[in-house]
Enzyme design. Structure first.
Site, mmCIF file in Angstrom:
data_model
loop_
_atom_site.group_PDB
_atom_site.id
_atom_site.type_symbol
_atom_site.label_atom_id
_atom_site.label_comp_id
_atom_site.label_asym_id
_atom_site.label_seq_id
_atom_site.Cartn_x
_atom_site.Cartn_y
_atom_site.Cartn_z
ATOM 1 N N CYS A 1 -1.975 -0.128 9.483
ATOM 2 C CA CYS A 1 -0.843 -1.058 9.478
ATOM 3 C C CYS A 1 0.356 -0.434 10.200
ATOM 4 C CB CYS A 1 -0.399 -1.347 8.050
ATOM 5 S SG CYS A 1 -1.575 -2.325 7.117
ATOM 6 N N CYS B 1 -1.054 5.758 7.126
ATOM 7 C CA CYS B 1 -2.312 5.175 7.608
ATOM 8 C C CYS B 1 -2.120 4.561 8.989
ATOM 9 C CB CYS B 1 -2.778 4.118 6.609
ATOM 10 S SG CYS B 1 -4.247 3.240 7.117
ATOM 11 N N ASP C 1 -11.692 -16.224 26.962
ATOM 12 C CA ASP C 1 -11.253 -15.393 25.834
ATOM 13 C C ASP C 1 -11.548 -13.929 26.159
ATOM 14 O OD1 ASP C 1 -10.580 -14.337 23.375
ATOM 15 O OD2 ASP C 1 -12.163 -15.327 22.246
ATOM 16 N N TYR D 1 -16.597 -15.196 28.303
ATOM 17 C CA TYR D 1 -16.414 -14.106 27.327
ATOM 18 C C TYR D 1 -16.733 -14.657 25.924
ATOM 19 C CZ TYR D 1 -13.403 -12.547 31.188
ATOM 20 O OH TYR D 1 -12.884 -12.223 32.408
ATOM 21 N N GLU E 1 -21.407 -14.008 28.596
ATOM 22 C CA GLU E 1 -21.029 -12.817 27.836
ATOM 23 C C GLU E 1 -21.756 -11.608 28.418
ATOM 24 O OE1 GLU E 1 -19.110 -11.664 25.131
ATOM 25 O OE2 GLU E 1 -20.225 -9.800 25.453
ATOM 26 N N CYS F 1 0.845 -1.197 0.000
ATOM 27 C CA CYS F 1 0.000 0.000 0.000
ATOM 28 C C CYS F 1 0.880 1.247 0.000
ATOM 29 C CB CYS F 1 -0.874 -0.025 1.245
ATOM 30 S SG CYS F 1 -1.831 1.467 1.460
ATOM 31 N N CYS G 1 -7.557 -0.550 0.054
ATOM 32 C CA CYS G 1 -6.731 -1.022 1.172
ATOM 33 C C CYS G 1 -6.426 -2.502 0.964
ATOM 34 C CB CYS G 1 -7.494 -0.824 2.471
ATOM 35 S SG CYS G 1 -6.833 -1.777 3.840
ATOM 36 N N GLN H 1 -15.816 -12.270 14.154
ATOM 37 C CA GLN H 1 -14.350 -12.265 14.011
ATOM 38 C C GLN H 1 -13.953 -11.735 12.635
ATOM 39 O OE1 GLN H 1 -11.788 -13.108 15.986
ATOM 40 N NE2 GLN H 1 -12.760 -14.052 17.754
ATOM 41 N N CYS I 1 -5.782 -11.839 23.501
ATOM 42 C CA CYS I 1 -5.340 -10.893 22.478
ATOM 43 C C CYS I 1 -4.297 -9.949 23.063
ATOM 44 C CB CYS I 1 -6.524 -10.124 21.901
ATOM 45 S SG CYS I 1 -7.530 -9.345 23.163
HETATM 46 N N1 SAH Z 1 -14.975 -15.628 22.288
HETATM 47 C C1 SAH Z 1 -15.595 -14.698 21.379
HETATM 48 C C2 SAH Z 1 -15.424 -13.211 21.728
HETATM 49 C C3 SAH Z 1 -14.176 -12.783 22.413
HETATM 50 S S1 SAH Z 1 -13.984 -11.045 22.547
HETATM 51 C C4 SAH Z 1 -15.132 -14.974 19.959
HETATM 52 O O1 SAH Z 1 -14.216 -15.749 19.753
HETATM 53 O O2 SAH Z 1 -15.704 -14.413 19.028
HETATM 54 C C5 SAH Z 1 -14.245 -10.770 24.257
HETATM 55 C C6 SAH Z 1 -15.708 -10.712 24.649
HETATM 56 O O3 SAH Z 1 -15.788 -10.494 26.056
HETATM 57 C C7 SAH Z 1 -16.503 -9.583 24.025
HETATM 58 O O4 SAH Z 1 -17.627 -10.134 23.381
HETATM 59 C C8 SAH Z 1 -16.918 -8.699 25.219
HETATM 60 O O5 SAH Z 1 -18.187 -8.130 25.062
HETATM 61 C C9 SAH Z 1 -16.914 -9.683 26.353
HETATM 62 N N2 SAH Z 1 -16.693 -9.170 27.717
HETATM 63 C C10 SAH Z 1 -15.968 -8.104 28.109
HETATM 64 N N3 SAH Z 1 -15.913 -8.030 29.449
HETATM 65 C C11 SAH Z 1 -16.626 -9.094 29.937
HETATM 66 C C12 SAH Z 1 -16.910 -9.574 31.252
HETATM 67 N N4 SAH Z 1 -16.463 -8.957 32.327
HETATM 68 N N5 SAH Z 1 -17.641 -10.701 31.357
HETATM 69 C C13 SAH Z 1 -18.091 -11.345 30.257
HETATM 70 N N6 SAH Z 1 -17.864 -10.936 29.002
HETATM 71 C C14 SAH Z 1 -17.127 -9.820 28.832
#
Ligand code: SAH
Length: 496
Positions: free
Chosen positions: A80, A77, A427, A333, A354, A71, A163, A304, A454
């Site tokens: 990246c 930008c 997660d 999560y 969630e 790019c 992009c 995702q 992450c």
């Molecule tokens: N596992 C899912 C999303 C992961 S992202 C996937 O793979 O697609 C992290 C997620 O945690 C988000 O959806 C966010 O809304 C949620 N989250 C954030 N804080 C939280 C909490 N304290 N308890 C439960 N969920 C939460």
């Protein structure tokens, strides 16, 4: 080191945000757009006590790992950070970042990590991977509408419809929208004056189904909702977009077009999407699949970004969970339940937790759509839902014990048979898990914990706690979900 000093420096390392790091007389300089192995000339822009930031002015000798960026706007930008680094080197950088955090913050030994860390999962084709993009609209100095991306840390738009991280069809769609705006003099929204109609274009693409959604975010309120509220007749509904038929007519010529919508956002805010939207043409969603499970994705759904890598990531979670079919699994999560549904195919029962109610509604809808009925979702904070569940379980268990002690025929077996949970998948967002949640997890004694992260710094912190409380780190594997950026996703397996 003084501001405006010009120095010549060899880049030895890459910082967590992707800047090259070089030293002058032992004093570290952070230089954006330089990479390991470069010899560069740079001008100091900010000097602190123990380090300084400098701006790259000249590449004196390019690094062997330097590649021409795809790019032309890669440096300006904000999207990246490391596009000029050879992809293999990017993967190495990410792998090292994870290992460094696990050693430095997690206290794991280099020997152990060398044994248990598997090679990072990269992409074969590390471009055009984003299945979703949101393009801001603005105006150039001649008053013409433009769209592209924000320059790093600003709202200055760099005009670019091509992009290389996005799908190729984005360009075709954006050019249609721009041509329409020019023809009918439809203005881009101006953040300072609050005037102008078109704010953003959201484009989503189903990698497996090739279905496309275009959602225009406009600076207007949803009059039809207002009229519903005030019981006005349907005829009073305004036409939000002038000559929208011509825009729709052009967009539907694109193969795969499935959904065209507008999102209403009249607010003075950085939030892109408005609270409500209206379908202009086709369905209100596109469908895509992950590992054979279908998802309906509407303008506001979380999904995702990198479908190809998500399948690999979830495959890894499944491998680490080692399910036989009799297990009870918690997916904390869980978002829209993607991991839960993926695991439900191989488990007895899955519980998802969630915090966002809309995501849970999507999760339930997706379970139904795929006829998966061994999943239960809870709305709430993981650090509240799990401890409450555990507390109730303990009370019930105590009750049963008491009854059994009273009874002549004790039935120990029944209690022993029931497993509270076998596997917990976590997660969390970047900040990682609350201490109270980790404490409950330890008390619940799952055989396996699969941690998807992450942010490897908070991962390292949480793994340290779990390993001090009865768990052993068995496997670690990073996955590159966002090539060309500094982000990296990691999956870790802990066994009781
Ligand atoms: N596992 C899912 C999303 C992961 S992202 C996937 O793979 O697609 C992290 C997620 O945690 C988000 O959806 C966010 O809304 C949620 N989250 C954030 N804080 C939280 C909490 N304290 N308890 C439960 N969920 C939460």
């Amino acid at each position: 080191m003084q501001k405006n000093d010009v120095v010549k420096v060899t880049i030895e390392d890459i910082g967590v945000n992707g800047e090259g790091i070089g030293k002058v007389d032992g004093f570290p300089l952070f230089i954006k757009d330089s990479i390991t192995g470069d010899v560069v000339e740079a001008k100091v822009i900010k000097s602190k006590k123990s380090y300084a930031y400098a701006k790259l002015t000249k590449i004196v000798e390019p690094s062997p790992y330097r590649v021409p960026p795809k790019c032309p706007y890669a440096r300006q930008c904000g999207g990246c950070q490391i596009q000029e680094m050879a992809y293999q080197k990017q993967l190495e950088f990410k792998q090292n970042k994870v290992i460094n955090n696990l050693t430095r913050i997690g206290g794991f030994s280099a020997e152990l990590l060398a044994q248990i860390t598997e090679p990072i999962v990269g992409m074969e084709e590390p471009f055009h991977y984003r299945n979703k993009a949101q393009f801001p609209f603005g105006t150039d100095k001649d008053g013409q509408p433009i769209t592209g991306f924000y320059a790093g840390r600003t709202h200055h738009i760099i005009a670019n419809t091509d992009c290389p991280l996005g799908v190729s069809v984005n360009q075709e769609i954006l050019e249609i929208i721009l041509a329409y705006m020019k023809k009918y003099q439809v203005a881009s929204h101006d953040e300072t004056t609050g005037k102008g109609l078109i704010r953003h274009a959201l484009i989503r693409y189903g990698v497996h189904t090739k279905e496309i959604m275009v959602c225009l975010v406009i600076n207007a309120s949803n009059e039809s909702e207002k009229s519903k509220e005030s019981n006005e007749s349907k005829n009073s509904k305004k036409s939000f977009i002038p000559h929208k038929e011509t825009l729709i007519e052009e967009l539907v010529k694109i193969k795969g077009m499935t959904s065209i919508a507008i999102s209403f956002n009249p607010k003075n805010t950085n939030v892109i999407m408005g609270d409500s939207y209206e379908v202009l043409w086709g369905q209100g969603y596109i469908t895509d699949t992950i590992g054979g499970i279908s998802y309906q994705i509407s303008p506001l759904s979380f999904y995702q970004i990198n479908s190809i890598q998500t399948e690999k990531l979830y495959g890894l979670v499944l491998e680490y969970a080692a399910l036989q079919g009799h297990e009870t699994v918690w997916d904390l999560y869980c978002g829209i339940g993607t991991i839960s549904l993926f695991l439900a195919q191989k488990a007895k029962q899955v519980y998802g937790v969630e915090i966002v109610p809309e995501a849970v509604a999507d999760a339930k809808k997706n379970a139904k759509l795929n006829r998966i009925d061994n999943v239960t979702f809870f709305v709430g904070k993981a650090e509240e839902v799990l401890p409450e569940y555990y507390k109730e379980y303990r009370l019930k268990e105590d009750d049963e014990h008491r009854q059994q002690e009273d009874s002549e025929h004790r039935r120990y077996a029944e209690v022993g048979d029931r497993t509270l949970c076998d596997v917990i998948v976590i997660d969390p967002p970047r900040k990682g898990c609350e201490g109270s949640l980790l404490k409950t997890i330890v008390k619940m004694e799952p055989q396996r914990i699969v941690y998807v992260s992450c942010d490897s710094a908070t991962l390292a912190r949480d793994l340290k706690y779990l390993c001090e409380n009865g768990y052993e780190l068995k496997k670690v594997r990073a996955t590159d979900m966002f090539p060309m950026t500094v982000h990296v996703e990691v999956v870790a397996l802990l066994i009781k």
